[in-house]
Design a protein around this motif. Structure first.
Motif, PDB file in Angstrom:
ATOM      1  N   TRP A 257      12.828  34.200 -11.084  1.00 28.66           N
ATOM      2  CA  TRP A 257      13.406  34.886 -12.187  1.00 28.66           C
ATOM      3  C   TRP A 257      12.481  36.119 -12.444  1.00 28.66           C
ATOM      4  O   TRP A 257      11.053  35.940 -12.360  1.00 28.66           O
ATOM      5  N   SER A 258      13.031  37.094 -13.125  1.00 33.24           N
ATOM      6  CA  SER A 258      12.197  38.165 -13.552  1.00 33.24           C
ATOM      7  C   SER A 258      13.363  38.937 -14.567  1.00 33.24           C
ATOM      8  O   SER A 258      14.345  38.407 -14.960  1.00 33.24           O
ATOM      9  N   GLU A 259      12.350  39.973 -15.362  1.00 32.26           N
ATOM     10  CA  GLU A 259      13.119  40.647 -16.307  1.00 32.26           C
ATOM     11  C   GLU A 259      13.309  42.304 -15.866  1.00 32.26           C
ATOM     12  O   GLU A 259      14.138  42.779 -16.479  1.00 32.26           O
ATOM     13  N   ASP A 260      13.096  42.365 -14.699  1.00 35.80           N
ATOM     14  CA  ASP A 260      13.102  43.887 -14.200  1.00 35.80           C
ATOM     15  C   ASP A 260      14.351  44.128 -13.404  1.00 35.80           C
ATOM     16  O   ASP A 260      14.478  45.234 -12.748  1.00 35.80           O
ATOM     17  N   GLY A 261      14.856  42.855 -12.703  1.00 36.21           N
ATOM     18  CA  GLY A 261      16.066  43.166 -11.807  1.00 36.21           C
ATOM     19  C   GLY A 261      15.514  43.211 -10.398  1.00 36.21           C
ATOM     20  O   GLY A 261      16.609  43.531  -9.778  1.00 36.21           O
ATOM     21  N   VAL A 262      14.315  43.044 -10.345  1.00 34.46           N
ATOM     22  CA  VAL A 262      13.860  43.089  -8.908  1.00 34.46           C
ATOM     23  C   VAL A 262      13.786  41.924  -8.097  1.00 34.46           C
ATOM     24  O   VAL A 262      13.313  40.631  -8.690  1.00 34.46           O
ATOM     25  N   ASP A 263      14.432  41.890  -7.056  1.00 34.66           N
ATOM     26  CA  ASP A 263      14.507  40.513  -6.259  1.00 34.66           C
ATOM     27  C   ASP A 263      13.310  40.544  -5.495  1.00 34.66           C
ATOM     28  O   ASP A 263      13.095  41.176  -4.281  1.00 34.66           O
ATOM     29  N   ARG A 264      12.368  39.620  -5.976  1.00 36.54           N
ATOM     30  CA  ARG A 264      11.058  39.506  -5.269  1.00 36.54           C
ATOM     31  C   ARG A 264      11.064  38.703  -4.148  1.00 36.54           C
ATOM     32  O   ARG A 264      10.294  38.517  -3.297  1.00 36.54           O
ATOM     33  N   TYR A 265      11.922  37.879  -3.870  1.00 29.64           N
ATOM     34  CA  TYR A 265      11.933  36.828  -3.006  1.00 29.64           C
ATOM     35  C   TYR A 265      13.078  36.837  -1.851  1.00 29.64           C
ATOM     36  O   TYR A 265      13.313  35.565  -1.247  1.00 29.64           O
ATOM     37  N   ASN A 266      13.697  37.841  -1.786  1.00 30.10           N
ATOM     38  CA  ASN A 266      14.920  37.940  -0.905  1.00 30.10           C
ATOM     39  C   ASN A 266      15.901  36.817  -0.880  1.00 30.10           C
ATOM     40  O   ASN A 266      16.645  36.401  -0.060  1.00 30.10           O
ATOM     41  N   ASN A 267      16.126  36.398  -2.149  1.00 26.81           N
ATOM     42  CA  ASN A 267      17.199  35.645  -2.406  1.00 26.81           C
ATOM     43  C   ASN A 267      17.999  35.788  -3.502  1.00 26.81           C
ATOM     44  O   ASN A 267      17.784  36.869  -4.049  1.00 26.81           O
ATOM     45  N   THR A 268      18.693  34.952  -4.014  1.00 26.21           N
ATOM     46  CA  THR A 268      19.720  35.340  -5.132  1.00 26.21           C
ATOM     47  C   THR A 268      18.978  35.143  -6.378  1.00 26.21           C
ATOM     48  O   THR A 268      18.215  34.506  -6.867  1.00 26.21           O
ATOM     49  N   HIS A 269      18.983  36.510  -6.860  1.00 29.75           N
ATOM     50  CA  HIS A 269      17.907  36.731  -8.102  1.00 29.75           C
ATOM     51  C   HIS A 269      18.737  36.150  -9.222  1.00 29.75           C
ATOM     52  O   HIS A 269      19.775  36.358  -9.524  1.00 29.75           O
ATOM     53  N   GLN A 270      17.733  35.948 -10.277  1.00 27.63           N
ATOM     54  CA  GLN A 270      18.227  35.445 -11.475  1.00 27.63           C
ATOM     55  C   GLN A 270      17.402  36.123 -12.852  1.00 27.63           C
ATOM     56  O   GLN A 270      16.268  36.220 -12.637  1.00 27.63           O
ATOM     57  N   ASN A 271      18.187  36.634 -13.477  1.00 28.31           N
ATOM     58  CA  ASN A 271      17.681  37.323 -14.414  1.00 28.31           C
ATOM     59  C   ASN A 271      17.276  36.430 -15.780  1.00 28.31           C
ATOM     60  O   ASN A 271      18.285  35.963 -16.219  1.00 28.31           O
ATOM     61  N   VAL A 272      16.213  36.351 -16.431  1.00 30.02           N
ATOM     62  CA  VAL A 272      15.672  35.621 -17.368  1.00 30.02           C
ATOM     63  C   VAL A 272      16.481  35.772 -18.688  1.00 30.02           C
ATOM     64  O   VAL A 272      16.879  34.971 -19.439  1.00 30.02           O
ATOM     65  N   SER A 273      16.852  37.228 -18.799  1.00 30.51           N
ATOM     66  CA  SER A 273      17.752  37.416 -20.106  1.00 30.51           C
ATOM     67  C   SER A 273      19.087  36.914 -20.137  1.00 30.51           C
ATOM     68  O   SER A 273      19.617  36.396 -21.141  1.00 30.51           O
ATOM     69  N   ALA A 274      19.577  37.123 -18.835  1.00 30.91           N
ATOM     70  CA  ALA A 274      21.008  36.536 -18.784  1.00 30.91           C
ATOM     71  C   ALA A 274      20.856  35.005 -18.817  1.00 30.91           C
ATOM     72  O   ALA A 274      22.102  34.190 -19.744  1.00 30.91           O
ATOM     73  N   ILE A 275      19.943  34.107 -18.306  1.00 27.08           N
ATOM     74  CA  ILE A 275      20.011  32.815 -18.396  1.00 27.08           C
ATOM     75  C   ILE A 275      19.736  32.750 -19.972  1.00 27.08           C
ATOM     76  O   ILE A 275      20.313  31.652 -20.417  1.00 27.08           O
ATOM     77  N   ALA A 276      18.953  33.081 -20.398  1.00 24.19           N
ATOM     78  CA  ALA A 276      18.773  32.663 -21.904  1.00 24.19           C
ATOM     79  C   ALA A 276      19.874  32.780 -22.624  1.00 24.19           C
ATOM     80  O   ALA A 276      20.156  32.104 -23.763  1.00 24.19           O
ATOM     81  N   THR A 277      20.700  33.773 -22.432  1.00 22.33           N
ATOM     82  CA  THR A 277      22.065  34.128 -23.180  1.00 22.33           C
ATOM     83  C   THR A 277      22.880  33.284 -22.764  1.00 22.33           C
ATOM     84  O   THR A 277      23.837  32.465 -23.751  1.00 22.33           O
ATOM     85  N   SER A 278      23.061  32.815 -21.632  1.00 24.06           N
ATOM     86  CA  SER A 278      23.958  31.757 -21.105  1.00 24.06           C
ATOM     87  C   SER A 278      23.553  30.382 -21.716  1.00 24.06           C
ATOM     88  O   SER A 278      24.532  29.422 -21.811  1.00 24.06           O
ATOM     89  N   TRP A 279      22.230  30.074 -22.070  1.00 24.64           N
ATOM     90  CA  TRP A 279      21.800  28.896 -22.492  1.00 24.64           C
ATOM     91  C   TRP A 279      21.720  28.788 -24.154  1.00 24.64           C
ATOM     92  O   TRP A 279      21.536  27.674 -24.698  1.00 24.64           O
ATOM     93  N   GLY A 280      22.117  29.987 -24.701  1.00 24.10           N
ATOM     94  CA  GLY A 280      22.035  29.911 -26.118  1.00 24.10           C
ATOM     95  C   GLY A 280      20.903  30.352 -26.700  1.00 24.10           C
ATOM     96  O   GLY A 280      20.739  30.049 -27.846  1.00 24.10           O
ATOM     97  N   TYR A 281      19.941  30.993 -26.254  1.00 23.14           N
ATOM     98  CA  TYR A 281      18.675  31.071 -26.809  1.00 23.14           C
ATOM     99  C   TYR A 281      18.342  32.857 -26.886  1.00 23.14           C
ATOM    100  O   TYR A 281      18.739  33.398 -26.082  1.00 23.14           O
ATOM    101  N   GLU A 282      18.088  32.952 -28.170  1.00 20.77           N
ATOM    102  CA  GLU A 282      17.703  34.400 -28.430  1.00 20.77           C
ATOM    103  C   GLU A 282      16.321  35.022 -28.047  1.00 20.77           C
ATOM    104  O   GLU A 282      16.025  36.215 -27.718  1.00 20.77           O
ATOM    105  N   HIS A 283      15.339  33.881 -27.869  1.00 19.89           N
ATOM    106  CA  HIS A 283      14.100  34.373 -27.726  1.00 19.89           C
ATOM    107  C   HIS A 283      13.541  33.562 -26.458  1.00 19.89           C
ATOM    108  O   HIS A 283      13.890  32.269 -26.111  1.00 19.89           O
ATOM    109  N   TYR A 284      12.459  34.363 -25.603  1.00 23.43           N
ATOM    110  CA  TYR A 284      12.005  33.744 -24.323  1.00 23.43           C
ATOM    111  C   TYR A 284      10.837  34.347 -23.707  1.00 23.43           C
ATOM    112  O   TYR A 284      10.630  35.487 -24.424  1.00 23.43           O
ATOM    113  N   HIS A 285      10.217  33.759 -22.988  1.00 24.98           N
ATOM    114  CA  HIS A 285       9.011  34.480 -22.399  1.00 24.98           C
ATOM    115  C   HIS A 285       8.849  33.897 -21.072  1.00 24.98           C
ATOM    116  O   HIS A 285       8.960  32.631 -20.850  1.00 24.98           O
TER     117      HIS A 285
END
Length: 252
Positions: free
Chosen positions: A75-103
């Protein structure tokens, strides 16, 4: 007080009672508890297909006031795929899970419905987040899954560190990768440690590298014994191990 805790490969400890109703969950995303039927395997991050989407699909995550997730290395917040695999954006994950705040910090993440006041990102543990949420201090951490002598010192350091945050109710959660001494009577030492090697046919030594250490207190190397480094954490602090292996919580 009312405290609901759900765990998966995680350990929860609280220093003092929490004077409010709280629902807390900590989950290791590597586990397949919410996986789909895909045979694909993502070696970093989501780990098992379906974990992320099924969390939201089954309405698991929004119920909890505070959610700690382990194994978020992809996961990352900058949109950079660091591991050469499917990138996960933590902001999008937080939204899909129903959370406004995350770190997010490398392999751990903290989600909350209330604002997160980040207090520290210390060097204790493999990765650690310290934050205050609505009058409660949370420490989310992870430790190596491998057993070694100095791991006891690392847990002692964590125990000493958490005492800095006793000014408020305190909860430590995450993946400690250590078995608890309070559950000692439930562990089968032969099954877990064997004679130092894994014997699939004899069903012994399955976790020799994870929860066992060789007894070197004598001149000749001794047998492998179950190791409880988290006990050092408990000794170095006044934390209470909340979760029992057979279910239930310690009285607060």
């Amino acid at each position: 007080m009312f405290l609901t805790i759900i765990m998966k490969f995680s350990l929860f400890l609280a220093a003092v009672p929490v004077a409010q109703s709280l629902q807390i969950m900590s989950y290791n995303i590597m586990d397949s508890g919410f996986a789909d039927d895909s045979s694909d395997y993502d070696p970093v991050g989501d780990r098992v297909p379906g974990n992320l989407t099924n969390f939201a699909k089954h309405g698991i995550s929004p119920f909890y006031d505070v959610l700690g997730i382990i194994e978020t290395s992809c996961w990352s917040e900058d949109g950079v795929d660091r591991y050469n695999n499917t990138h996960q954006n933590v902001s999008a994950i937080a939204t899909s899970w129903g959370y406004e705040h995350y770190h997010l910090r490398d392999n751990i993440a903290l989600f909350s419905h209330e604002p997160i006041n980040l207090l520290d990102k210390p060097s204790v543990g493999y990765n650690t987040i310290v934050a205050e949420i609505k009058g409660v201090n949370y420490i989310v951490s992870s430790f190596s899954s491998i057993s070694y002598e100095s791991k006891h010192e690392e847990f002692t350091s964590m125990g000493e560190y958490v005492m800095k945050y006793k000014d408020k109710p305190l909860i430590l959660m995450g993946d400690m990768n250590s078995i608890s001494p309070q559950d000692e009577h439930r562990y089968n030492e032969t099954l877990l440690c064997g004679n130092g090697t894994y014997d699939a046919e004899g069903q012994s030594g399955e976790y020799i590298g994870n929860f066992c250490l060789q007894d070197n207190s004598t001149v000749s190397p001794g047998p492998y014994k179950l190791d409880y480094p988290v006990g050092n954490l408990l000794e170095a602090s006044d934390l209470t191990d909340l979760c029992f292996l057979n279910g239930g919580l310690a009285p607060l």
